[in-house]
Design an enzyme around this catalytic site. Structure first.
Site, PDB file in Angstrom:
ATOM      1  CB  THR B 190       4.960   4.700  -5.460  1.00  0.00           C
ATOM      2  OG1 THR B 190       6.041   5.162  -4.701  1.00  0.00           O
ATOM      3  CG2 THR B 190       4.719   5.606  -6.624  1.00  0.00           C
ATOM      4  CD  GLU B 276       2.140  -1.553   1.999  1.00  0.00           C
ATOM      5  OE1 GLU B 276       3.124  -1.575   1.259  1.00  0.00           O
ATOM      6  OE2 GLU B 276       2.078  -0.905   3.053  1.00  0.00           O
ATOM      7  CG  ASN B 402       3.859  -0.642   5.809  1.00  0.00           C
ATOM      8  OD1 ASN B 402       4.615  -0.340   4.905  1.00  0.00           O
ATOM      9  ND2 ASN B 402       2.563  -0.845   5.632  1.00  0.00           N
TER      10      ASN B 402
END
Lengths: 407, 407
Positions: B190, B276, B402
């Site tokens: 987010t 990321e 992830n």
């Protein structure tokens, strides 16, 4: 309809060949030929990318001219995209070399290229390759398979399938080959698919069947969301089966559509499952949709998400990412109605009911998600339409393959 | 306009706090508070995802009501998304706890959550956290920075900036904090951004400035193409500077817009560069466009492509992938007119002229592409408009983070 062994040489009258032309790769084959002495009606669908490779522009002309096609010459290693006028000239030169070697008109030669964008083709090697292909061609099943191997780039396996149908007591055959395996959203690597059939069928019917079926097959797969400059599907019909012409609205037409669909779905799934670095074929199936379009939009958004793909790589039942991907797809639905399931050979498990998690076993979910083929099923409870999309997991190897593709 | 040290506590009258509430993480802070004793005009922009997290729905109500806002309570670790009625109830409970601890109305409390989707918040810990925040709040720069740290998930650094402008001899301050760093296309992690200002400005003007600026800043970044269920930008103005009201069409309004833009661009770029697994901030700048919209569409398509992103990770001048990504963006342009350049601290190099490669040094290109901030500039030669988008490279670590985010 019967699935049978073989590929582009299974249908009567089609020959194939492969050769090591050193276009870019060393120590492997990198050119392929499909040939039919009988003239073929040709249908084609091509990339929607504004940047179209030279062979795509060439094939568009060949298909649109309405003239019969006799041959397809394909090379791997260099895509002949972003190559300007020089690239277009090399298409002409390649077609002319094939025309000379095969004794056919240059405008009956379709082309396909896949590989690095922006580099010019070594035209002398291309011409020498075409000559070798013309000498080596034959109608054996083996040569079809060798052609399927020669068009591979980062693919790990060749992709081919054939099917037979009966048309008024006559056996009609369809066979195809395809390659993936990055820039698949149907670039660099490109999706190419070549289907041959000995059916007697008009060019118009052929194009109609192909254009419709591509929407539910190749256009429903994604490896990385990148739409190539070279994507091409060509369907050639030479009429060698001698059947009564297949016409729209007949049971034979339906059978032909069904057989073509089976081949296209098979090849499309093979491309998705063999995506760069992939360890699993990931299918997203949306059921209970109001319209087919809605189901397709939602299913495709799920398989295109980097986050769902990394979760599949990690065998992680991270259903929130699936909801998230459906949510930004552009299709409307009520997230608080969605029932989500995961399914594979290891079983089926319900994950959510009406949008929130049920008490499921993470262990069982992980077991289901550790299979080489995994399906996520989302029931959105709005109607009776459904659709599937196919992708793959996103792994370290995708990065490895693509961080330094050109070296 | 002057860029100054600080974040959400830099503007007069704003206090902040952070605490370790053990919402999900252990051994780190995971809740933050922004508080203003003076009532704030509030503007907000929220995720366009159909799946909206409970705090997004809550904040929408708070902002739309037009009532003054006094506090923002944010937690990291759990997103409170796909949590149904229970999730909405926990928003109410959290706001009520804050209202009690701070002596303000519950409907003056905005909320923000980021982290795992589908899991319920541990409401007792949330309530205890709110109480601790109320006790620890103060207006120090340090507490602003600590708040910026507490809202991080997979972010590697906190993100904050402040700026000052002069309005009729009075100093007006704007300060903000934000977090990324996956599901950034403005999910799981987010994008949250909270901006405070002591400016006297109407709620209407505030919303107008914010809505316009978000289009050129947060909406132009992408880490992975996944639009979160929780994306939120809140802008609070408490009027503590005591300036003459900033009204549309005045030089002061322009100065306010410019300062807000600088803060938003800075935070947006920080989010992109801290994506990321990212090792580089990747900017795509499209110049010579016919319209701003066209430039934005093309620039965003470039930074969103997995293939351009892996090429940046590999320091590879794979310009064909950039052309390919522009080509499927949906915007029209002539690929055979495009001049492409790469630029970084190590220099600038031209790669293509009119769509085909110039004789450039691969070595120099690799040197330029090995910097932590890299820009690709595409001149499409159709007009005078331009736009930038920001993303990051795609690396092994994105997969690592992830593939098993939840464990």
């Amino acid at each position: 309809m019967k699935i049978v062994e073989g590929g582009v040489t299974k249908a009567k009258g089609f020959e194939a060949a492969s050769t090591a032309a050193k276009i870019k790769y060393e120590g492997r084959t990198d050119m392929a030929l499909i040939y039919s002495e009988k003239p073929c009606a040709a249908a084609g669908t091509f990339t929607t990318n504004v940047v179209k490779a030279a062979p795509v522009k060439w094939d568009r002309q060949v298909v649109d001219s309405g003239k019969p096609v006799h041959a397809v010459v394909v090379n791997s290693g260099i895509a002949n995209a972003c190559t300007g006028e020089e690239g277009m000239y090399y298409c002409e030169e390649t077609a002319r070399a094939a025309a000379e070697a095969l004794g056919i008109p240059a405008d009956s030669v379709a082309l396909g290229s896949t590989g690095e964008i922006g580099r010019q083709l070594p035209i002398d090697r291309m011409k020498a390759g075409v000559k070798a292909l013309a000498e080596k061609k034959n109608d054996s099943i083996e040569n079809g398979t060798l052609a399927a191997k020669a068009i591979m780039t980062t693919d790990t396996v060749e992709k081919e399938l054939a099917a037979e149908i009966e048309v008024g007591g006559v056996t009609v055959t369809i066979g195809g080959m395809a390659k993936g395996s990055g820039m698949i959203h149907p670039n660099m690597c490109t999706m190419l698919s070549f289907i041959t059939t000995d059916a007697v069928i008009s060019k118009e019917a052929l194009q109609k069947v192909l254009s419709a079926d591509v929407q539910d097959t190749y256009n429903m797969i994604s490896v990385d969301g990148d739409t190539s400059t070279n994507d091409t599907v060509l369907l050639l019909a030479n009429g060698a089966a001698g059947n009564e012409e297949i016409k729209e609205g007949t049971p034979e037409y339906e059978a032909f559509c069904q057989a073509l669909h089976e081949i296209n779905v098979y090849l499309a799934k093979k491309i998705a499952g063999d995506g760069e670095g992939a360890t699993a074929l990931f299918e997203a199936k949306v059921i209970g949709a109001e319209t087919k379009e809605q189901a397709k939009t939602l299913a495709k958004s799920i398989v295109c998400s980097d986050l769902t793909k990394t979760a599949i790589a990690g065998h992680d039942a991270n259903w929130g990412r699936i909801f998230c991907a459906m949510g930004y797809s552009g299709a409307q639905f009520d997230p608080e109605k969605v029932d989500l399931f995961f399914e594979s050979k290891a079983g089926k498990i319900q994950i959510t009911e009406n949008g929130t998690a049920v008490a499921y076993s993470e262990e069982k979910a992980t077991e289901i998600l550790s299979q080489p083929e995994v399906t996520a099923i989302a029931d959105i409870k709005m109607g009776t339409e459904e659709a599937s999309a196919w992708g793959c997991d996103l792994t370290y190897d995708y990065i490895k393959i693509n961080a330094d593709y050109r070296s």
